[in-house]
Write an enzyme that holds these catalytic residues in place. Structure first.
Site, PDB file in Angstrom:
ATOM      1  N   GLU A 327      97.690 -51.918  20.347  1.00 32.46           N
ATOM      2  CA  GLU A 327      96.520 -51.083  20.580  1.00 32.46           C
ATOM      3  C   GLU A 327      95.866 -51.480  21.906  1.00 32.46           C
ATOM      4  O   GLU A 327      95.591 -52.655  22.142  1.00 32.46           O
ATOM      5  CB  GLU A 327      95.520 -51.278  19.435  1.00 32.46           C
ATOM      6  CG  GLU A 327      94.186 -50.595  19.636  1.00 32.46           C
ATOM      7  CD  GLU A 327      93.174 -51.028  18.593  1.00 32.46           C
ATOM      8  OE1 GLU A 327      92.225 -50.261  18.320  1.00 32.46           O
ATOM      9  OE2 GLU A 327      93.309 -52.150  18.048  1.00 32.46           O
ATOM     10  N   LYS A 384      93.344 -42.362  17.540  1.00 33.46           N
ATOM     11  CA  LYS A 384      92.868 -43.106  16.374  1.00 33.46           C
ATOM     12  C   LYS A 384      91.801 -42.317  15.615  1.00 33.46           C
ATOM     13  O   LYS A 384      90.810 -41.881  16.191  1.00 33.46           O
ATOM     14  CB  LYS A 384      92.311 -44.459  16.829  1.00 33.46           C
ATOM     15  CG  LYS A 384      91.906 -45.395  15.713  1.00 33.46           C
ATOM     16  CD  LYS A 384      91.479 -46.743  16.287  1.00 33.46           C
ATOM     17  CE  LYS A 384      91.128 -47.754  15.202  1.00 33.46           C
ATOM     18  NZ  LYS A 384      90.742 -49.059  15.783  1.00 33.46           N
ATOM     19  N   CYS A 435      95.393 -50.149  14.099  1.00 36.58           N
ATOM     20  CA  CYS A 435      94.491 -51.244  13.731  1.00 36.58           C
ATOM     21  C   CYS A 435      93.772 -50.988  12.405  1.00 36.58           C
ATOM     22  O   CYS A 435      94.377 -51.049  11.348  1.00 36.58           O
ATOM     23  CB  CYS A 435      93.505 -51.498  14.872  1.00 36.58           C
ATOM     24  SG  CYS A 435      92.761 -53.153  14.826  1.00 36.58           S
TER      25      CYS A 435
END
Length: 556
Positions: A327, A384, A435
Site C-alpha cells: 500500500e 480503497k 490494509c
C-alpha cells in the site's frame, strides 16, 4: 473484577500472546453474571423493559478484551514526523486507544443489556394464557400470578441460543459500519485453522457463534450447579437416580459441541487443494521497509523508488509472472508513478507490476492499487473502500475540518473508492483488500462472487508494533479460508506473506526488514457456501432463538 479479568483473558487470545484456547472459556464468567442478574427478583411492572444488570459488568469485560487486543493502536505515537508535537501526539494516541476500546466495549454492553432484557421481558397477555391454560378444574384465576409472573426463561439451552444469536447479530451490525476489527472469530487465527474453516459455511460469524455457544453452555453448567446447592434441591438430587444427567447435561453438551464443530472444520480442512498447472501464477512481493517517518520526504521517495525497482528486477530475473508492492509503495500520484524508474523497469522486463500509490480525483485522492502491464500502461485501478477513521479521513469533516490538514499526509483529502469495484488483471479477476479492509469479510465475499480468483493484500503497518501486523496477517488468513482463495500479502515493513486456501502460511517475512520473495499460487473459481449465501447463519439463529424464547416463555 471477575468481568474485567475474564475480558483480559479473552484479550490474550490474539497476537502477540496467541492463547487462542482461552476464548472457549473466557466469556463464560460474564455470561454467568448476566444471567444471574436477570434471574434476580425484579419489582418492575410486567411490561417494563428495565433490567437489573449493572452495565459496569459488560463494560469491564469489553474494556479488558478490546483494551488488550487493540493496544497496538498506541504505536501511532509519536507523530512528530507529521508535525504533531510530542505531547499532542501522545494525547491523540491515548484518545484513539480509549475510543476504540470503548467502542468495542459498547458492543459487549449492548449484548449484555439485550440478553438480560429478553430473559427478563414479560408480556401480560402471554402470562394470562399461561395461567388460564394451566389452571385445573376451572378454578378461579389467581390474578397475582399475572401481575407477578415467574415467566423468565429458565431453560439453559434456550438461553444459549438467544445469547449466541444476539452476539452474532451485533457483530454483523458492527462490521457493517466504518470501525471494526476485533471479532471473537479472529481470536482463533492463525493457530486454530481447523475451526476457522467454519467460515467457509457462513463467514466469521460461524466461528463467533461456536465460541459464544460453547462459553454459554459452560456458563449454564456452572449456573445449574450453583442452583442445586440449596438443601431442598440437593435432597432431590440425592433421592432421584435420574437427576444426575440434568446436573451435567450442559457440560456434556459443551464438550460435544466443541468436538463436533472441530470435526466439521477438520473435514473441510482435510480436503485436498486444487492446483491445476494451467491456473498457476508465480507472484513476487517486495517489502520495501521505508519507515513512515521518512516515507513522505525526499529520502523516503528515494528509498522507495530504488528499493521497489531493484526488488522488481530481482524477482523478474527469478521468473515471476507479476510483482506486488505494498500500500502506498510509491507515495505520489499516478502521473509521477508512470514516470518512475519502476515503471521503466516494467517496460523493459515485460512483466506485470501491481503498484500501490495515489489516484488524483479533483482535489481529492484515493489510496489505490494500479495494474501496470508489460507495455508500461495502467490496465486497471482499485481504490480503497474501507478507510481508517482519523488515520485516513476525519469523521464529521464539516465540524472537524480544521485539523484535517494536520492529520492528512497530502494537501488533498482522501476519499473512499467506489463500493462495487472489480479488479481485472491480465491473469484474470483478483480480489483486493488494501490494509484495513482485511477486517471486513463481506468486502472479500462480494469480490469472490464477482469472479475474483485470488487475493491481493497490499498493506502498510509501519507505524505500529509487531503485534498489529501479526493480527493483520491473522485477518488475511481468515479471508483466504472463507473465500477458498490463495492470498498474497505485501506490506511495507512486515508481515508480508503467502497463504493457501486452508489458511496455511507458505512464507512470512521478518519485521522491519527489506525482503523480496516469490511463490506460486493458483487461481480458483470455486465458491464456498459463505460466498454463495453470505452470513445465512445469523438470521437463522435470530429466527430460531425468537421461536425458542416464545416457546420457553410459554412452557418453562
Amino acid at each position: 473484577m471477575i468481568a474485567l479479568l475474564s475480558g483480559i483473558l479473552m484479550g490474550l487470545t490474539v497476537a502477540p500472546f496467541g492463547a487462542w484456547f482461552l476464548a472457549w472459556v473466557a466469556l463464560a464468567p460474564l455470561w454467568v453474571l448476566v444471567v444471574n442478574s436477570a434471574q434476580r427478583n425484579n419489582p418492575s411492572p410486567p411490561s417494563s423493559l428495565s433490567s437489573s444488570l449493572p452495565l459496569s459488568l459488560p463494560l469491564a469485560w469489553g474494556i479488558g478484551y478490546h483494551g488488550i487486543a487493540l493496544s497496538w493502536i498506541t504505536g501511532i505515537h509519536p507523530m512528530t514526523w507529521m508535525g504533531v508535537p510530542w505531547l499532542a501526539s501522545l494525547a491523540i494516541a491515548l484518545f484513539c486507544w480509549t475510543f476504540i476500546t470503548l467502542w468495542g466495549a459498547a458492543l459487549v454492553a449492548t449484548w449484555a443489556t439485550c440478553f438480560s432484557l429478553i430473559l427478563d421481558f414479560r408480556l401480560p397477555i402471554l402470562d394470562w394464557f399461561k395461567v388460564t391454560f394451566k389452571r385445573e378444574n376451572k378454578a378461579p384465576i389467581d390474578r397475582s400470578k399475572i401481575q407477578n409472573p415467574k415467566s423468565k426463561i429458565q431453560n439453559g439451552f434456550v438461553r444459549v441460543l438467544i445469547g449466541t444469536a444476539i452476539w452474532c447479530g451485533l457483530e454483523a451490525l458492527w462490521s457493517a459500519g466504518p470501525l471494526w476489527w476485533s471479532s471473537l472469530s479472529y481470536t482463533q487465527s492463525p493457530q486454530n485453522l481447523v475451526i476457522l474453516h467454519l467460515g467457509q459455511l457462513s463467514g466469521p460469524n460461524a466461528v463467533t457463534a461456536a465460541i459464544v455457544a460453547v462459553n454459554g453452555l459452560l456458563a449454564e453448567a456452572w449456573i445449574n450447579r450453583r442452583s442445586a446447592e440449596n438443601t431442598e434441591e440437593r435432597m432431590k438430587f440425592l433421592l432421584s437416580a435420574t437427576s444426575a444427567p440434568r446436573r451435567f447435561n450442559y457440560l456434556v453438551s459443551a464438550a460435544a459441541l466443541f468436538i463436533s464443530l472441530h470435526l466439521i472444520g477438520l473435514g473441510l480442512y482435510s480436503r485436498p487443494l486444487v492446483q491445476k498447472p494451467e491456473a498457476a501464477l508465480k507472484v513476487g512481493i517486495v517489502q520495501g521497509n521505508v519507515p513512515n517517518e521518512i516515507k513522505l520526504f525526499r529520502e523516503g521517495f528515494r528509498r522507495a523508488i530504488e528499493g521497489y525497482t531493484k526488488g522488481y528486477i530481482t524477482l523478474v530475473d527469478r521468473g515471476v509472472d507479476a510483482v506486488l508492492t505494498p500500500e502506498g509503495a510509491l507515495p505520489f500520484f499516478q502521473n509521477d508513478i508512470m514516470s518512475s524508474s519502476l515503471v521503466a523497469a516494467v517496460r523493459e522486463k515485460k512483466k506485470v507490476a501491481w503498484i500501490g500509490g495515489f489516484y488524483r480525483d479533483g482535489r481529492s485522492y484515493t489510496n489505490s492499487l494500479f495494474t501496470v502491464t508489460d507495455s508500461g500502461v495502467i490496465f486497471s485501478r482499485y481504490g480503497k473502500v474501507k478507510m481508517v477513521p482519523i488515520g485516513e479521513y476525519v469523521p464529521f469533516e464539516e465540524i472537524l475540518g480544521g485539523i484535517i490538514d494536520r492529520l492528512s499526509p497530502l494537501k488533498e483529502h482522501q476519499v473512499a473508492g467506489k463500493q462495487n469495484q472489480i479488479f481485472d488483471t491480465p491473469f484474470g479477476r483478483a480480489i483486493v483488500g488494501i490494509c484495513y479492509e482485511s477486517a471486513f469479510s463481506e468486502h472479500f465475499r462480494r469480490q469472490a462472487v464477482a469472479g475474483g480468483e485470488f487475493i491481493l493484500g497490499p498493506s502498510n503497518d509501519a507505524h505500529y508494533s509487531a503485534a498489529m501486523p501479526a493480527q493483520h496477517h491473522a485477518q488475511d488468513i481468515m479471508r483466504a479460508i472463507e473465500t477458498d482463495r490463495w492470498a498474497v500479502r505485501a506490506t511495507n515493513t512486515g508481515y508480508s506473506a503467502f497463504v493457501d486456501p486452508h489458511g496455511r502460511t507458505l512464507w512470512i517475512s521478518g519485521h522491519n526488514t527489506y525482503e523480496v520473495r516469490a511463490e506460486t499460487i493458483y487461481r480458483l473459481q470455486s465458491k464456498t457456501l459463505y460466498v454463495l449465501w453470505g452470513d445465512w447463519l445469523t438470521p437463522l439463529l435470530l429466527g430460531v432463538s425468537g421461536l425458542g424464547w416464545f416457546v420457553g416463555y410459554r412452557f418453562w
